[in-house]
Enzyme design. Structure first.
Site, PDB file in Angstrom:
ATOM      1  N   ARG A  88       0.821  -1.200   0.000  1.00  0.00           N
ATOM      2  CA  ARG A  88       0.000   0.000   0.000  1.00  0.00           C
ATOM      3  C   ARG A  88       0.859   1.255   0.000  1.00  0.00           C
ATOM      4  O   ARG A  88       0.525   2.246  -0.611  1.00  0.00           O
ATOM      5  CB  ARG A  88      -0.914  -0.019   1.225  1.00  0.00           C
ATOM      6  CG  ARG A  88      -1.802   1.189   1.344  1.00  0.00           C
ATOM      7  CD  ARG A  88      -2.357   1.304   2.748  1.00  0.00           C
ATOM      8  NE  ARG A  88      -3.419   0.362   3.037  1.00  0.00           N
ATOM      9  CZ  ARG A  88      -3.721  -0.047   4.271  1.00  0.00           C
ATOM     10  NH1 ARG A  88      -3.011   0.382   5.297  1.00  0.00           N
ATOM     11  NH2 ARG A  88      -4.707  -0.877   4.470  1.00  0.00           N
ATOM     12  N   TYR A  89       1.973   1.208   0.733  1.00  0.00           N
ATOM     13  CA  TYR A  89       2.896   2.347   0.811  1.00  0.00           C
ATOM     14  C   TYR A  89       4.127   1.999  -0.004  1.00  0.00           C
ATOM     15  O   TYR A  89       4.560   0.852  -0.001  1.00  0.00           O
ATOM     16  CB  TYR A  89       3.311   2.585   2.266  1.00  0.00           C
ATOM     17  CG  TYR A  89       2.153   2.755   3.214  1.00  0.00           C
ATOM     18  CD1 TYR A  89       1.401   3.919   3.203  1.00  0.00           C
ATOM     19  CD2 TYR A  89       1.816   1.758   4.115  1.00  0.00           C
ATOM     20  CE1 TYR A  89       0.341   4.085   4.074  1.00  0.00           C
ATOM     21  CE2 TYR A  89       0.750   1.916   4.996  1.00  0.00           C
ATOM     22  CZ  TYR A  89       0.022   3.076   4.971  1.00  0.00           C
ATOM     23  OH  TYR A  89      -1.027   3.235   5.834  1.00  0.00           O
ATOM     24  N   ARG A  92       7.234  -0.014   1.860  1.00  0.00           N
ATOM     25  CA  ARG A  92       7.108  -1.200   2.709  1.00  0.00           C
ATOM     26  C   ARG A  92       5.937  -2.077   2.265  1.00  0.00           C
ATOM     27  O   ARG A  92       4.938  -1.567   1.762  1.00  0.00           O
ATOM     28  CB  ARG A  92       6.960  -0.826   4.179  1.00  0.00           C
ATOM     29  CG  ARG A  92       5.836   0.134   4.502  1.00  0.00           C
ATOM     30  CD  ARG A  92       6.246   0.982   5.723  1.00  0.00           C
ATOM     31  NE  ARG A  92       5.173   1.778   6.285  1.00  0.00           N
ATOM     32  CZ  ARG A  92       4.775   2.967   5.802  1.00  0.00           C
ATOM     33  NH1 ARG A  92       5.313   3.462   4.682  1.00  0.00           N
ATOM     34  NH2 ARG A  92       3.831   3.650   6.398  1.00  0.00           N
ATOM     35  N   CYS A 101      -3.045 -18.128  14.375  1.00  0.00           N
ATOM     36  CA  CYS A 101      -2.640 -17.388  15.577  1.00  0.00           C
ATOM     37  C   CYS A 101      -2.733 -18.329  16.773  1.00  0.00           C
ATOM     38  O   CYS A 101      -3.417 -19.350  16.712  1.00  0.00           O
ATOM     39  CB  CYS A 101      -3.564 -16.204  15.836  1.00  0.00           C
ATOM     40  SG  CYS A 101      -3.555 -14.972  14.534  1.00  0.00           S
ATOM     41  N   CYS A 105      -8.691 -13.344  18.661  1.00  0.00           N
ATOM     42  CA  CYS A 105      -9.236 -12.211  19.396  1.00  0.00           C
ATOM     43  C   CYS A 105     -10.627 -11.903  18.861  1.00  0.00           C
ATOM     44  O   CYS A 105     -10.841 -11.903  17.648  1.00  0.00           O
ATOM     45  CB  CYS A 105      -8.325 -10.998  19.212  1.00  0.00           C
ATOM     46  SG  CYS A 105      -6.596 -11.384  19.569  1.00  0.00           S
ATOM     47  N   CYS A 108     -10.757  -9.090  16.267  1.00  0.00           N
ATOM     48  CA  CYS A 108      -9.705  -9.132  15.241  1.00  0.00           C
ATOM     49  C   CYS A 108     -10.135  -8.453  13.942  1.00  0.00           C
ATOM     50  O   CYS A 108     -11.209  -8.725  13.421  1.00  0.00           O
ATOM     51  CB  CYS A 108      -9.331 -10.575  14.944  1.00  0.00           C
ATOM     52  SG  CYS A 108      -8.122 -10.719  13.614  1.00  0.00           S
ATOM     53  N   ARG A 110      -8.810  -9.043  11.138  1.00  0.00           N
ATOM     54  CA  ARG A 110      -8.741 -10.025  10.049  1.00  0.00           C
ATOM     55  C   ARG A 110      -9.529 -11.273  10.413  1.00  0.00           C
ATOM     56  O   ARG A 110      -9.188 -12.378  10.027  1.00  0.00           O
ATOM     57  CB  ARG A 110      -7.287 -10.388   9.743  1.00  0.00           C
ATOM     58  CG  ARG A 110      -6.478  -9.201   9.248  1.00  0.00           C
ATOM     59  CD  ARG A 110      -5.186  -9.613   8.536  1.00  0.00           C
ATOM     60  NE  ARG A 110      -4.533  -8.427   8.031  1.00  0.00           N
ATOM     61  CZ  ARG A 110      -3.358  -7.959   8.474  1.00  0.00           C
ATOM     62  NH1 ARG A 110      -2.686  -8.620   9.397  1.00  0.00           N
ATOM     63  NH2 ARG A 110      -2.843  -6.860   7.974  1.00  0.00           N
ATOM     64  N   ASP A 268     -10.994  -1.393  14.382  1.00  0.00           N
ATOM     65  CA  ASP A 268     -11.425  -1.439  12.982  1.00  0.00           C
ATOM     66  C   ASP A 268     -12.858  -1.944  12.835  1.00  0.00           C
ATOM     67  O   ASP A 268     -13.400  -2.585  13.727  1.00  0.00           O
ATOM     68  CB  ASP A 268     -10.469  -2.334  12.176  1.00  0.00           C
ATOM     69  CG  ASP A 268      -9.094  -1.697  12.021  1.00  0.00           C
ATOM     70  OD1 ASP A 268      -9.033  -0.510  11.641  1.00  0.00           O
ATOM     71  OD2 ASP A 268      -8.089  -2.381  12.288  1.00  0.00           O
ATOM     72  N   ASP A 305      -7.009   3.189  10.742  1.00  0.00           N
ATOM     73  CA  ASP A 305      -6.783   2.617   9.430  1.00  0.00           C
ATOM     74  C   ASP A 305      -8.051   2.932   8.640  1.00  0.00           C
ATOM     75  O   ASP A 305      -9.116   2.379   8.932  1.00  0.00           O
ATOM     76  CB  ASP A 305      -6.550   1.103   9.549  1.00  0.00           C
ATOM     77  CG  ASP A 305      -5.506   0.619   8.578  1.00  0.00           C
ATOM     78  OD1 ASP A 305      -5.550   1.046   7.407  1.00  0.00           O
ATOM     79  OD2 ASP A 305      -4.656  -0.185   8.992  1.00  0.00           O
ATOM     80  N   LYS A 312      -3.170   4.340   7.111  1.00  0.00           N
ATOM     81  CA  LYS A 312      -3.302   4.709   8.524  1.00  0.00           C
ATOM     82  C   LYS A 312      -2.966   6.172   8.699  1.00  0.00           C
ATOM     83  O   LYS A 312      -1.979   6.640   8.144  1.00  0.00           O
ATOM     84  CB  LYS A 312      -2.301   3.909   9.357  1.00  0.00           C
ATOM     85  CG  LYS A 312      -2.709   2.503   9.661  1.00  0.00           C
ATOM     86  CD  LYS A 312      -1.686   1.915  10.628  1.00  0.00           C
ATOM     87  CE  LYS A 312      -1.492   0.428  10.426  1.00  0.00           C
ATOM     88  NZ  LYS A 312      -1.210  -0.002   9.071  1.00  0.00           N
TER      89      LYS A 312
HETATM   90  C1  LIG Z   1      -0.182  -0.770   8.838  1.00  0.00           C
HETATM   91  C2  LIG Z   1       0.389  -1.071   7.528  1.00  0.00           C
HETATM   92  C3  LIG Z   1       1.751  -0.876   7.267  1.00  0.00           C
HETATM   93  C4  LIG Z   1       2.702  -0.379   8.312  1.00  0.00           C
HETATM   94  O1  LIG Z   1       2.443   0.950   8.609  1.00  0.00           O
HETATM   95  P1  LIG Z   1       3.389   1.733   9.608  1.00  0.00           P
HETATM   96  O2  LIG Z   1       2.719   3.045   9.754  1.00  0.00           O
HETATM   97  O3  LIG Z   1       4.736   1.826   8.950  1.00  0.00           O
HETATM   98  O4  LIG Z   1       3.466   0.944  10.868  1.00  0.00           O
HETATM   99  C5  LIG Z   1       2.226  -1.166   6.022  1.00  0.00           C
HETATM  100  N1  LIG Z   1       1.410  -1.617   5.042  1.00  0.00           N
HETATM  101  C6  LIG Z   1       0.105  -1.805   5.249  1.00  0.00           C
HETATM  102  C7  LIG Z   1      -0.729  -2.315   4.131  1.00  0.00           C
HETATM  103  C8  LIG Z   1      -0.466  -1.537   6.501  1.00  0.00           C
HETATM  104  O5  LIG Z   1      -1.758  -1.763   6.720  1.00  0.00           O
HETATM  105  S1  SF4 Z   2      -5.856  -9.586  16.409  1.00  0.00           S
HETATM  106 FE1  SF4 Z   2      -6.298 -11.174  14.874  1.00  0.00          FE
HETATM  107  S2  SF4 Z   2      -4.346 -11.510  13.822  1.00  0.00           S
HETATM  108 FE2  SF4 Z   2      -3.879 -10.499  15.766  1.00  0.00          FE
HETATM  109  S3  SF4 Z   2      -3.495 -12.175  17.248  1.00  0.00           S
HETATM  110 FE3  SF4 Z   2      -5.654 -11.599  17.420  1.00  0.00          FE
HETATM  111  S4  SF4 Z   2      -6.673 -13.037  16.039  1.00  0.00           S
HETATM  112 FE4  SF4 Z   2      -4.518 -13.065  15.444  1.00  0.00          FE
END
Ligand SMILES: *Cc1c(COP(=O)(O)O)cnc(C)c1O
Ligand code: SF4
Length: 344
Positions: A88-89, A92, A101, A105, A108, A110, A268, A305, A312
């Site tokens: 996305r960025y 990174r 996991c 959670c 979560c 995801r 989220d 996010d 973010k």
């Molecule tokens: C959160 C996230 C990151 C990391 O973001 P930082 O602000 O550097 O911690 C990188 N890529 C994606 C897609 C993300 O959701």
């Molecule tokens: S928040 Fe989601 S991805 Fe993170 S430890 Fe909990 S269940 Fe796993």
């Protein structure tokens, strides 16, 4: 620790964590969202509705899906150049190395995908590594999941070693709940694996000081002693940590354990998580209270996010507002002061 993880509703009922009268309703929750409570978190919780229990024990409120909630709340799928990769960025990428996991959670982000599969299959991992190797703009590779520390030390060491061999990948980072929810994973072999890339940062997910069992503290100490830079991320959760005193205790404890609080995430818009979500204004009030009383070392950035994969952003509170040609600045006590830029 010899007790097994709890992974089914009947496990929870047997452990006294689910009310048998609520079973028909909780069975519907369990059909939709996976259950897993690690041995360490079973020890950390005293009751199912304490700040640890509520993070992991399913609740009928999860059946309430609100219109704003989504199956892909942060848009992981919106920027995926290869399976398991989110770019996305520019500088990174996120590499989803596994979907497993040690705990699942209830809030979560995801939750629709965690637990659905194990490690990323070898051909997909190879394709993701090819993309990273062919994309020099990528300076940092973030391993996430699922939880990357559920991988074996051997697999993790091999992956970090591969990344160390890509000249433009100067930093690797893992986001994990492992040191807290499965501290027994932090073995000498695992630590050696983390050191396979020379600049590996570990961001530990933790939401309440009650998660810091003696075993978790010892695991964090082993990582710090090994020279692994440690950061933390916390999700702001209604009824669990949504007050300044609770977060102050957590952040102070983390700094003393050599963990720098990095992000406080606004919860989220995952499906069935509305009961955990504060408003943005409530989060800002909490952050404003912490700003006045905590060391900068202990203060994370409060971030949202943006739903849909737009990234973010820090969400305040704001200390600066335009005032004519200059600015109004708010101090930690809430008083306003005038600031003027040099005239140009
Ligand atoms: C959160 C996230 C990151 C990391 O973001 P930082 O602000 O550097 O911690 C990188 N890529 C994606 C897609 C993300 O959701
Ligand atoms: S928040 Fe989601 S991805 Fe993170 S430890 Fe909990 S269940 Fe796993």
């Amino acid at each position: 620790m010899t007790r097994p993880a709890l992974t089914t509703l009947s496990d929870l009922t047997r452990a006294g964590l689910a009310d048998p009268a609520a079973e028909p309703v909780l069975a519907r929750v369990a059909e939709t969202f996976r259950i897993r409570i690690s041995p360490a978190m079973q020890e950390a919780m005293e009751t199912p509705d304490d700040p640890v229990g509520r993070q992991f024990v399913p609740d009928a409120a999860e059946l309430t899906i609100r219109p704003e909630e989504r199956t892909d709340p942060i848009g992981d799928r919106a920027h995926s150049p290869a399976p398991g990769l989110t770019h996305r960025y520019p500088d990174r990428v996120i590499l989803h190395v596994t979907q497993t996991c040690d705990v699942y959670c209830r809030f979560c982000f995801r939750r629709e995908t965690v637990g659905a599969a194990g490690p990323l299959p070898a051909p997909e991992l190879a394709a993701a590594l090819d993309y990273i190797a062919a994309t020099p703009a990528v300076r940092e590779v973030i391993l996430t999941g699922g939880d990357p520390l559920t991988l074996s030390a051997r697999r993790l060491g091999a992956l970090l070693g591969r990344l160390a061999g890509i000249a433009h990948v100067s930093v690797t980072r893992l986001h994990s709940r492992g040191p807290v929810v499965a501290p027994e994973r932090i073995t000498p072999a695992l630590i050696a694996a983390l050191r396979a890339h020379p600049a590996t940062y570990l961001v530990v997910h933790i939401n309440h000081a009650q998660e810091l069992t003696p075993a978790a503290r010892a695991a964090l100490a082993r990582l710090a002693e090994a020279g692994i830079p440690l950061l933390s991320q916390t999700v702001l959760l209604r009824g669990i940590n949504d007050d300044p005193a609770t977060l102050e205790e957590l952040f102070r404890s983390l700094v003393a354990l050599r963990v720098k609080p990095y992000y406080l995430h606004h919860c989220d818009l995952a499906r069935g998580t509305g009961h955990f979500r504060t408003t943005l204004a409530e989060g800002q009030v909490i952050m404003a209270a912490l700003r006045g009383r905590l060391s900068g070392l202990a203060l994370p950035t409060y971030v949202l996010d943006i739903p849909g994969g737009h990234g973010k952003v820090p969400i305040g509170p704001d200390y600066l507002v335009r005032d004519g040609a200059g600015w109004q600045v708010t101090d930690p006590a809430g008083h306003h002061h005038r600031y003027d830029d040099p005239a140009r």
